[in-house]
Design an enzyme around this catalytic site. Structure first.
Site, PDB file in Angstrom:
ATOM      1  N   ASP A  34       0.832  -1.199   0.000  1.00 16.21           N
ATOM      2  CA  ASP A  34       0.000   0.000   0.000  1.00 16.21           C
ATOM      3  C   ASP A  34       0.869   1.253   0.000  1.00 16.21           C
ATOM      4  OD1 ASP A  34      -2.019  -1.764   0.162  1.00 16.21           O
ATOM      5  OD2 ASP A  34      -2.785  -1.131   2.130  1.00 16.21           O
ATOM      6  N   GLU A  35       1.968   1.198   0.752  1.00 18.01           N
ATOM      7  CA  GLU A  35       2.857   2.371   0.838  1.00 18.01           C
ATOM      8  C   GLU A  35       3.435   2.704  -0.537  1.00 18.01           C
ATOM      9  OE1 GLU A  35       3.179  -0.261   3.006  1.00 18.01           O
ATOM     10  OE2 GLU A  35       2.071   0.815   4.581  1.00 18.01           O
ATOM     11  N   ALA A  36       3.906   1.666  -1.232  1.00 16.21           N
ATOM     12  CA  ALA A  36       4.509   1.895  -2.542  1.00 16.21           C
ATOM     13  C   ALA A  36       3.460   2.476  -3.500  1.00 16.21           C
ATOM     14  CB  ALA A  36       5.074   0.591  -3.088  1.00 16.21           C
ATOM     15  N   TYR A  37       2.216   1.980  -3.367  1.00 11.88           N
ATOM     16  CA  TYR A  37       1.135   2.476  -4.222  1.00 11.88           C
ATOM     17  C   TYR A  37       0.857   3.944  -3.913  1.00 11.88           C
ATOM     18  CZ  TYR A  37      -3.524   2.961  -6.279  1.00 11.88           C
ATOM     19  OH  TYR A  37      -4.606   3.400  -7.006  1.00 11.88           O
ATOM     20  N   SER A  83     -35.480  -8.360 -17.349  1.00 11.46           N
ATOM     21  CA  SER A  83     -35.196  -9.214 -16.197  1.00 11.46           C
ATOM     22  C   SER A  83     -35.213 -10.640 -16.721  1.00 11.46           C
ATOM     23  CB  SER A  83     -36.232  -9.002 -15.105  1.00 11.46           C
ATOM     24  OG  SER A  83     -37.489  -9.292 -15.610  1.00 11.46           O
ATOM     25  N   ILE A  84     -34.903 -11.590 -15.862  1.00 11.12           N
ATOM     26  CA  ILE A  84     -34.926 -12.963 -16.351  1.00 11.12           C
ATOM     27  C   ILE A  84     -35.896 -13.801 -15.535  1.00 11.12           C
ATOM     28  CG2 ILE A  84     -32.707 -13.035 -17.522  1.00 11.12           C
ATOM     29  CD1 ILE A  84     -31.329 -13.870 -15.158  1.00 11.12           C
ATOM     30  N   GLU A 114     -23.423 -19.161 -13.974  1.00 15.29           N
ATOM     31  CA  GLU A 114     -22.787 -18.046 -13.266  1.00 15.29           C
ATOM     32  C   GLU A 114     -23.456 -17.843 -11.918  1.00 15.29           C
ATOM     33  OE1 GLU A 114     -23.044 -14.531 -15.694  1.00 15.29           O
ATOM     34  OE2 GLU A 114     -22.356 -15.610 -17.479  1.00 15.29           O
ATOM     35  N   LYS A 116     -25.349 -15.780  -9.267  1.00 13.33           N
ATOM     36  CA  LYS A 116     -26.258 -14.638  -9.378  1.00 13.33           C
ATOM     37  C   LYS A 116     -25.966 -13.710  -8.198  1.00 13.33           C
ATOM     38  CE  LYS A 116     -31.122 -13.544 -10.130  1.00 13.33           C
ATOM     39  NZ  LYS A 116     -31.357 -12.633  -9.042  1.00 13.33           N
ATOM     40  N   ASP A 118     -26.164 -10.761  -5.674  1.00 10.55           N
ATOM     41  CA  ASP A 118     -27.320  -9.996  -5.202  1.00 10.55           C
ATOM     42  C   ASP A 118     -26.927  -8.541  -5.002  1.00 10.55           C
ATOM     43  OD1 ASP A 118     -29.907  -9.594  -4.566  1.00 10.55           O
ATOM     44  OD2 ASP A 118     -29.800 -10.446  -2.548  1.00 10.55           O
ATOM     45  N   ARG A 137     -30.499   0.096 -13.852  1.00 15.52           N
ATOM     46  CA  ARG A 137     -31.459  -0.607 -14.701  1.00 15.52           C
ATOM     47  C   ARG A 137     -32.773   0.168 -14.785  1.00 15.52           C
ATOM     48  NH1 ARG A 137     -35.517  -4.385 -13.715  1.00 15.52           N
ATOM     49  NH2 ARG A 137     -35.891  -5.655 -15.542  1.00 15.52           N
ATOM     50  N   GLU A 171     -23.170  -6.366 -12.290  1.00 21.05           N
ATOM     51  CA  GLU A 171     -23.842  -6.219 -11.011  1.00 21.05           C
ATOM     52  C   GLU A 171     -22.930  -5.487 -10.038  1.00 21.05           C
ATOM     53  OE1 GLU A 171     -26.857  -7.413 -11.091  1.00 21.05           O
ATOM     54  OE2 GLU A 171     -27.540  -7.774  -9.025  1.00 21.05           O
ATOM     55  N   TYR A 223     -21.100  -9.064 -16.341  1.00 22.60           N
ATOM     56  CA  TYR A 223     -21.570 -10.364 -16.830  1.00 22.60           C
ATOM     57  C   TYR A 223     -22.016 -10.404 -18.288  1.00 22.60           C
ATOM     58  CZ  TYR A 223     -25.960  -8.405 -14.959  1.00 22.60           C
ATOM     59  OH  TYR A 223     -27.026  -7.603 -14.649  1.00 22.60           O
ATOM     60  N   LYS A 308     -33.220 -19.787  -8.235  1.00 27.74           N
ATOM     61  CA  LYS A 308     -33.153 -19.028  -6.980  1.00 27.74           C
ATOM     62  C   LYS A 308     -32.926 -19.957  -5.795  1.00 27.74           C
ATOM     63  CE  LYS A 308     -34.867 -15.004  -6.612  1.00 27.74           C
ATOM     64  NZ  LYS A 308     -34.819 -13.628  -6.799  1.00 27.74           N
ATOM     65  N   CYS A 402     -48.227  -3.928  29.616  1.00 31.57           N
ATOM     66  CA  CYS A 402     -47.140  -3.398  28.780  1.00 31.57           C
ATOM     67  C   CYS A 402     -45.859  -3.265  29.610  1.00 31.57           C
ATOM     68  CB  CYS A 402     -47.550  -2.038  28.221  1.00 31.57           C
ATOM     69  SG  CYS A 402     -46.205  -1.196  27.358  1.00 31.57           S
ATOM     70  N   CYS A 405     -45.131   0.807  29.874  1.00 35.57           N
ATOM     71  CA  CYS A 405     -45.948   1.774  30.617  1.00 35.57           C
ATOM     72  C   CYS A 405     -46.878   1.115  31.640  1.00 35.57           C
ATOM     73  CB  CYS A 405     -46.762   2.639  29.652  1.00 35.57           C
ATOM     74  SG  CYS A 405     -48.112   1.737  28.869  1.00 35.57           S
ATOM     75  N   CYS A 420     -50.533  -2.762  23.351  1.00 32.90           N
ATOM     76  CA  CYS A 420     -50.591  -1.922  24.542  1.00 32.90           C
ATOM     77  C   CYS A 420     -51.705  -0.912  24.283  1.00 32.90           C
ATOM     78  CB  CYS A 420     -49.248  -1.224  24.730  1.00 32.90           C
ATOM     79  SG  CYS A 420     -49.340   0.258  25.751  1.00 32.90           S
ATOM     80  N   CYS A 425     -48.338   5.758  25.678  1.00 33.18           N
ATOM     81  CA  CYS A 425     -47.215   4.915  26.125  1.00 33.18           C
ATOM     82  C   CYS A 425     -45.922   5.440  25.497  1.00 33.18           C
ATOM     83  CB  CYS A 425     -47.471   3.475  25.682  1.00 33.18           C
ATOM     84  SG  CYS A 425     -46.034   2.402  25.854  1.00 33.18           S
TER      85      CYS A 425
HETATM   86  S1  IVH Z   1     -27.812 -11.955 -16.719  1.00 31.83           S
HETATM   87  C1  IVH Z   1     -30.228  -7.345 -16.681  1.00 31.83           C
HETATM   88  N1  IVH Z   1     -25.996 -12.688 -14.959  1.00 31.83           N
HETATM   89  O1  IVH Z   1     -29.971 -10.806 -11.486  1.00 31.83           O
HETATM   90  C2  IVH Z   1     -30.418  -8.837 -16.767  1.00 31.83           C
HETATM   91  N2  IVH Z   1     -27.783 -11.374 -14.193  1.00 31.83           N
HETATM   92  O2  IVH Z   1     -33.068 -10.766 -13.229  1.00 31.83           O
HETATM   93  C3  IVH Z   1     -29.127  -9.553 -16.856  1.00 31.83           C
HETATM   94  N3  IVH Z   1     -27.645 -10.764 -11.821  1.00 31.83           N
HETATM   95  O3  IVH Z   1     -31.040  -7.837 -11.711  1.00 31.83           O
HETATM   96  C4  IVH Z   1     -29.317 -10.992 -16.604  1.00 31.83           C
HETATM   97  N4  IVH Z   1     -25.762 -11.791 -11.395  1.00 31.83           N
HETATM   98  O4  IVH Z   1     -28.621  -7.777 -12.466  1.00 31.83           O
HETATM   99  C5  IVH Z   1     -27.140 -12.017 -15.157  1.00 31.83           C
HETATM  100  N5  IVH Z   1     -24.268 -13.369 -13.561  1.00 31.83           N
HETATM  101  C6  IVH Z   1     -25.414 -12.700 -13.747  1.00 31.83           C
HETATM  102  C7  IVH Z   1     -26.054 -12.000 -12.699  1.00 31.83           C
HETATM  103  C8  IVH Z   1     -27.257 -11.355 -12.965  1.00 31.83           C
HETATM  104  C9  IVH Z   1     -26.727 -11.046 -10.898  1.00 31.83           C
HETATM  105  C10 IVH Z   1     -28.879  -9.965 -11.568  1.00 31.83           C
HETATM  106  C11 IVH Z   1     -29.231  -9.010 -12.672  1.00 31.83           C
HETATM  107  C12 IVH Z   1     -30.724  -8.857 -12.568  1.00 31.83           C
HETATM  108  C13 IVH Z   1     -31.131 -10.173 -11.960  1.00 31.83           C
HETATM  109  C14 IVH Z   1     -31.758 -11.068 -12.995  1.00 31.83           C
END
Ligand code: IVH
Length: 669
Positions: A34-37, A83-84, A114, A116, A118, A137, A171, A223, A308, A402, A405, A420, A425
């Site tokens: 980190d120092e060098a950076y 969306s998917i 892949e 997913k 969050d 999005r 993401e 992605y 999911k 309660c 009170c 209550c 209260c």
């Molecule tokens: S492909 C914009 N690949 O999951 C749709 N989605 O409904 C792209 N997400 O909010 C779909 N990891 O942002 C894809 N490896 C991944 C993902 C991914 C997270 C999220 C995406 C979207 C939701 C899918």
């Protein structure tokens, strides 16, 4: 150093720093300390300070730039971010595979699996190899321009190899450790804490001040991207990696749905060990021509799906059960747990909802239980592990009075929740005031639970309306209060005076009136007096409002205490009426400036009409002004509009424009 030498050195330093950023933030394989950076970074900063004309927007020193924004601009995505579809079981997954195979006339499909992540989907646009625009999005078609915030994400390169014009998507997320740190800091500052890393990431990219975002180390996995000539999705990902983007290392090409299922099972066990949250697995057809052949339904691609995962659970022991008193008097039993690690955070308490739930699940004190995170900040108990009982478990007994009170606790026969019965209260008062200040209600950023509790204890506040009469001196008298914090508190209270009408309705804390109901009411009623006079019948005419909600609203406005409270709010200058069609009106996004005298309206009336139709009114003309409306004897704003080429409307033209829209506007004629 001479300018020419400095220029060379600057370029060399940037290249070096970019390489180390990539090694550190993208590949997780730092080569230097980190120092060098820091030394390299400081040298670059010093040279750029000396030769400001050599600063370029993609320099590593320019990640946090510029002044806070006033509002986000809307961007229209070149291709929508769809969306998917989701699947939740192996059966559904096999079904997905069958549809793909039939669609392509093939016996076996090559997929890419892949994680997913969050977080929050974003689009990144590069022009000539430089990061030009980043957006959320949004509704899939329109998003918000968050370029200034995404520039602070170190894993997003500000420039990429080659001079390509490309769009990539990915993401943005907050790793668990940063999420915990952020929440701890917020608690300290008495700010509302985030329920999960996704909410925290979403809140962080939606800051108007990029300095705020930069203080929360967001990260990204890219992605997808459109790369001409490539034939496979996996090749696209490899190419994105070469360009300098961060691609998740756990992506796998799978031959057939069987291998996908193994991958899903593998990560279901392993996901808790990841430093970030995943909520499932995304399955994509690898062949791009095959993707195109399968195409899209109205909602989502036919060539990908998301499996999911159920929420992560942990096992702990209930050490005791206590009860909490909420703002409506609701008594909620809460399990005090032996601290346990759950999806990246330490959990010490879990909600048991109500007495009926405790009986239904058969929960006793000292039981071993499974807990999981619910939508709320505090997790819930899912079930008892009966096999672990020793016989020493104890039945929970609901208190009759309660704990705060001492008033009687009452549960109507047809209701699950005991309450209550004393509306004065202290726990209820506190709950109501806190609710009023929260982000989704009146959004008083610097007023949190600890402050509210101090204000109530010291007698400054008896209801939320009292917040508006507080002075800085009052606040300075509280324990350990600095001048600057006191000012912030006063400012954030003042800023809440003009919140949209639906926010106020939600803030009032009327039973059964949540955010959505508040919006529906605000669309229908123009101001609070109109609403207060409405009968249950009239209220029931509003879409989605049934007799129970209607009755609760009528009761609220009938109560003398509430009438007094509303009068106090009005007196304090709180907005108690609507002013816009929540960004949906026909003038959405349009900015108006008025100059000169109008025949038909006063200036505030004309501005109010613009707002009601979804537009905004401003006092000064700039390039971003859409229309200048000129009345009699227009002033310098008229000249400025001509100079900047802003469209000028005469009053009659303005009247014509607004009367085209569905809202009847009185012209006074
Ligand atoms: S492909 C914009 N690949 O999951 C749709 N989605 O409904 C792209 N997400 O909010 C779909 N990891 O942002 C894809 N490896 C991944 C993902 C991914 C997270 C999220 C995406 C979207 C939701 C899918």
């Amino acid at each position: 150093m001479e300018r020419a030498t400095a220029k060379k050195r600057i370029e060399k330093l940037r290249e070096e720093i970019r390489r180390h950023d990539h090694l550190y933030y993208v590949l997780d394989k730092p080569e230097i300390s980190d120092e060098a950076y820091d030394k390299l970074y400081k040298e670059l900063e010093t040279l750029e300070n000396k030769y400001p004309e050599l600063v370029s927007s993609d320099s590593p020193t320019q990640r946090i730039g510029g002044e806070p924004l006033k509002a986000f601009k809307t961007v229209t995505h070149k291709t929508p971010l769809l969306s998917i579809d989701n699947v939740n079981s192996q059966e559904d997954l096999v079904d997905f595979d069958r549809r793909v195979r039939e669609g392509l006339g093939k016996a076996k499909i090559e997929y890419v699996a892949e994680l997913k992540i969050d977080g929050l989907a974003v689009s990144l646009i590069y022009k000539k190899g430089k990061f030009a625009q980043g957006s959320t999005r949004g509704d899939g078609v329109h998003g918000e321009d968050i370029t200034h915030n995404l520039r602070t994400v170190k894993a997003i390169p500000l420039s990429i190899k080659g001079n390509e014009d490309i769009e990539v998507r990915g993401e943005v997320y907050l790793p668990y450790d940063e999420f915990v740190k952020l929440n701890e800091a917020r608690k300290e500052k008495d700010e509302a804490i985030f329920a999960n890393p996704r909410n925290a990431a979403a809140g962080s990219v939606r800051q108007l001040d990029p300095k705020e975002t930069a203080a929360r180390p967001l990260n990204i996995f890219v992605y997808t991207g459109v790369i001409p000539k490539l034939k496979k999705h996996y090749e696209v990902l490899e190419h994105l990696k070469k360009l300098g983007f961060k691609v998740n290392p756990n992506i796998k090409v799978c031959d057939g749905i069987g291998e996908i299922w193994k991958y899903i099972q593998h990560w279901e066990k392993k996901r808790e060990a990841l430093p970030y949250e995943i909520d499932g697995i995304v399955v994509k057809v690898n062949d791009l021509a095959a993707q195109a052949k399968l195409g899209y339904t109205a909602r989502a691609p036919r060539w990908e799906t998301a499996f999911k995962y159920p929420p992560i659970q942990a096992v702990s022991i209930i050490e005791d059960i206590s009860v909490q008193v909420g703002r409506t008097g609701a008594i909620t039993p809460v399990a005090q747990l032996k601290p346990v690690h759950l999806a990246g955070v330490m959990v010490k308490r879990a909600t048991l909802h109500n007495e009926g739930e405790i009986r239904r699940k058969g929960i006793k004190i000292k039981d071993h239980v499974k807990v999981q995170r619910a939508g709320e900040v505090i997790p819930e108990v899912v079930e008892v592990i009966k096999g672990k009982r020793t016989g020493h478990e104890k039945e929970f007994i609901m208190p009759k009075t309660c704990p705060v009170c001492g008033a009687k606790i009452f549960r109507p026969e047809d209701e699950a929740i005991a309450r209550c019965t004393n509306i004065s209260c202290p726990a209820q008062v506190m709950g109501r005031v806190i609710h009023f200040t929260t982000r989704e209600a009146m959004d008083m950023e610097h007023v949190g639970p600890a402050l509210v509790s101090q204000l109530i204890e010291n007698g400054y506040v008896k209801d939320a309306a009292d917040l508006y009469t507080l002075t800085k001196e009052d606040i300075m008298k509280l324990e350990r209060m600095a001048d600057k914090s006191a000012q912030n508190i006063i400012d954030s209270i003042k800023a809440s005076l003009d919140r949209p009408f639906d926010r106020l309705l939600y803030a009032l804390g009327i039973r059964l009136v949540g955010k959505r109901t508040a919006q529906l009411i605000a669309d229908y009623f123009h101001d609070i007096d109109e609403l207060a006079k409405a009968s249950a019948d009239e209220l029931s005419k509003i879409r989605e409002i049934g007799p129970k909600i209607a009755e609760s609203i009528v009761n609220f406005f009938r109560a003398k205490e509430n009438q007094g409270f509303i009068e106090k709010l009005k007196k304090a200058g709180v907005r108690v009426r609507g002013y816009e069609v929540r960004g949906m009106g026909p003038l959405k996004g349009k900015t108006f400036v008025f100059t000169g005298g109008l025949k038909h309206y006063t200036r505030p009336e004309a501005e109010e009409i613009v707002r009601k139709l979804g537009g905004s009114a401003s006092g000064s003309v700039s390039k971003r002004t859409d229309y200048v409306v000129a009345g009699t004897e227009p002033g310098s704003k008229y000249e400025k509009a001509k100079e900047l080429g802003v469209e000028i409307l005469m009053e009659d033209e303005f009247v014509k424009l607004i009367s085209k829209h569905k809202y009847r506007v009185e012209t006074g004629d």
